[in-house]
Motif scaffolding. Structure first.
Motif, short mmCIF file in Angstrom:
data_model
loop_
_atom_site.label_atom_id
_atom_site.label_comp_id
_atom_site.label_asym_id
_atom_site.label_seq_id
_atom_site.Cartn_x
_atom_site.Cartn_y
_atom_site.Cartn_z
N PRO A 67 37.66 45.12 14.22
CA PRO A 67 38.32 43.82 14.40
C PRO A 67 37.63 42.77 13.53
CG PRO A 67 36.96 44.34 16.30
CD PRO A 67 36.93 45.54 15.40
N ILE A 68 38.33 41.75 13.15
CA ILE A 68 37.77 40.71 12.29
C ILE A 68 36.51 40.09 12.90
CG2 ILE A 68 39.15 38.78 13.13
CD1 ILE A 68 38.86 39.23 9.46
N GLY A 69 36.47 39.99 14.22
CA GLY A 69 35.31 39.43 14.91
C GLY A 69 34.04 40.23 14.71
N TYR A 70 34.18 41.50 14.32
CA TYR A 70 33.01 42.35 14.08
C TYR A 70 32.05 41.70 13.10
CZ TYR A 70 30.30 46.01 11.78
OH TYR A 70 29.26 46.73 11.23
N PHE A 71 32.59 41.03 12.09
CA PHE A 71 31.75 40.45 11.04
C PHE A 71 30.92 39.26 11.54
CE2 PHE A 71 35.23 42.54 8.78
CZ PHE A 71 34.49 43.41 8.00
N PHE A 72 31.30 38.72 12.70
CA PHE A 72 30.60 37.55 13.22
C PHE A 72 29.79 37.85 14.48
CE2 PHE A 72 34.38 36.29 10.92
CZ PHE A 72 33.84 35.45 9.97
N GLU A 73 29.89 39.08 14.99
CA GLU A 73 29.16 39.46 16.19
C GLU A 73 27.66 39.28 15.98
OE1 GLU A 73 30.27 43.48 17.04
OE2 GLU A 73 32.23 42.88 17.81
N ASP A 74 26.98 38.87 17.04
CA ASP A 74 25.52 38.74 17.06
C ASP A 74 24.99 37.67 16.12
OD1 ASP A 74 25.45 40.88 18.89
OD2 ASP A 74 25.39 42.32 17.25
N HIS A 75 25.86 36.80 15.63
CA HIS A 75 25.37 35.72 14.76
C HIS A 75 24.96 34.55 15.64
CE1 HIS A 75 25.65 32.16 12.09
NE2 HIS A 75 24.90 32.96 11.37
N GLU A 76 23.71 34.18 15.56
CA GLU A 76 23.16 33.10 16.36
C GLU A 76 22.53 32.07 15.43
OE1 GLU A 76 21.87 33.51 20.02
OE2 GLU A 76 22.80 35.43 20.40
N PRO A 77 23.33 31.13 14.92
CA PRO A 77 22.80 30.18 13.94
C PRO A 77 21.73 29.26 14.49
CG PRO A 77 25.03 29.57 14.58
CD PRO A 77 24.73 30.90 15.21
N THR A 78 21.64 29.11 15.81
CA THR A 78 20.66 28.19 16.38
C THR A 78 19.45 28.92 16.96
OG1 THR A 78 21.85 28.21 18.50
CG2 THR A 78 22.42 26.47 16.94
N ALA A 79 19.29 30.21 16.65
CA ALA A 79 18.18 30.97 17.19
C ALA A 79 16.85 30.40 16.70
CB ALA A 79 18.28 32.43 16.77
N PRO A 80 15.82 30.39 17.56
CA PRO A 80 14.48 29.94 17.13
C PRO A 80 13.99 30.81 15.97
CG PRO A 80 14.55 30.30 19.51
CD PRO A 80 15.85 30.80 18.96
N ASP A 81 13.13 30.25 15.13
CA ASP A 81 12.66 30.94 13.93
C ASP A 81 12.11 32.33 14.22
OD1 ASP A 81 13.45 28.92 12.28
OD2 ASP A 81 11.47 28.00 12.15
N GLY A 82 11.27 32.48 15.22
CA GLY A 82 10.68 33.78 15.53
C GLY A 82 11.74 34.81 15.89
N LEU A 83 12.71 34.40 16.71
CA LEU A 83 13.78 35.30 17.11
C LEU A 83 14.67 35.61 15.92
CD1 LEU A 83 15.34 36.89 19.20
CD2 LEU A 83 16.54 34.78 19.82
N ALA A 84 14.99 34.60 15.12
CA ALA A 84 15.83 34.82 13.94
C ALA A 84 15.17 35.81 13.00
CB ALA A 84 16.10 33.49 13.24
N GLN A 85 13.86 35.71 12.82
CA GLN A 85 13.15 36.63 11.94
C GLN A 85 13.20 38.05 12.50
OE1 GLN A 85 9.10 35.60 11.04
NE2 GLN A 85 8.72 37.50 9.97
N GLU A 86 13.00 38.18 13.82
CA GLU A 86 13.04 39.50 14.45
C GLU A 86 14.43 40.11 14.31
OE1 GLU A 86 12.57 41.51 18.87
OE2 GLU A 86 11.61 39.59 18.48
N VAL A 87 15.46 39.32 14.53
CA VAL A 87 16.84 39.80 14.39
C VAL A 87 17.10 40.21 12.94
CG1 VAL A 87 19.27 39.09 14.47
CG2 VAL A 87 17.74 38.55 16.38
N ASP A 88 16.63 39.41 11.98
CA ASP A 88 16.80 39.74 10.57
C ASP A 88 16.10 41.05 10.23
OD1 ASP A 88 18.29 37.47 10.14
OD2 ASP A 88 16.67 36.34 9.19
N GLU A 89 14.88 41.25 10.74
CA GLU A 89 14.14 42.47 10.47
C GLU A 89 14.85 43.68 11.07
OE1 GLU A 89 10.20 41.72 11.92
OE2 GLU A 89 9.75 40.33 10.29
N MET A 90 15.36 43.53 12.31
CA MET A 90 16.09 44.62 12.94
C MET A 90 17.36 44.93 12.17
SD MET A 90 16.18 44.62 17.02
CE MET A 90 15.06 43.43 17.69
N GLY A 91 18.05 43.88 11.79
CA GLY A 91 19.29 44.06 11.03
C GLY A 91 19.03 44.76 9.71
N ALA A 92 17.96 44.37 9.05
CA ALA A 92 17.60 45.00 7.77
C ALA A 92 17.31 46.48 7.97
CB ALA A 92 16.40 44.30 7.14
#
Length: 147
Positions: A67-92
């Protein structure tokens, strides 16, 4: 005027595109052919350097069977820096060759009990490399041994 960095959502959409492409075993060239664009354009989409248009994203969703929403799932633009980095590392990791291979193998295991055992083993191995976790585990284990 210097070119600005890719927007966070464009990077996220690109990562989701790459992740799904890898899960389906498609090359950038094959996906590009199906979308009517070059593999270089797919590379730019996946890096977030080029923004995917709404019409192209709709076609990509159909081609990738999501579904088109798949591309936006789990996107948290307001996540704190530490969490955003962890999510980025997991995603990578998840979109890396090892991550895709590990996920394919893991999801092919039918037994929920075996999958849970693998998770438990993996956590134990990770804690073995982390002195803080080992100390915390020792505090929890010591009372139960002496009690």
């Amino acid at each position: 005027m210097a070119k600005s960095e890719p927007h966070q959502i464009d990077i996220h959409v690109g990562n989701r595109l790459r992740s799904r492409r890898l899960v389906l075993g498609l090359s950038q060239e094959k996906l590009g052919d199906r979308l009517g664009i070059t593999f270089q354009q797919i590379q730019k989409y996946e890096k977030g350097t080029n923004r995917v248009s709404a019409s192209k994203l709709q076609v990509a969703a159909l081609v990738l069977n999501v579904p088109i929403g798949y591309f936006f799932e789990d996107h948290e633009p307001t996540a704190p820096d530490g969490l955003a980095q962890e999510v980025d590392e997991m995603g990578a990791f998840l979109v890396s060759r090892d991550g895709v291979m590990l996920n394919r193998a893991f999801t092919s295991i039918k037994s929920k009990q075996v999958r849970q055992s693998i998770i438990t083993l993996t956590k134990a191995l990770a804690n073995a490399d982390d002195p803080v976790s080992r100390a915390a585990d020792a505090e929890h284990i010591a009372p139960s041994i002496s009690g």
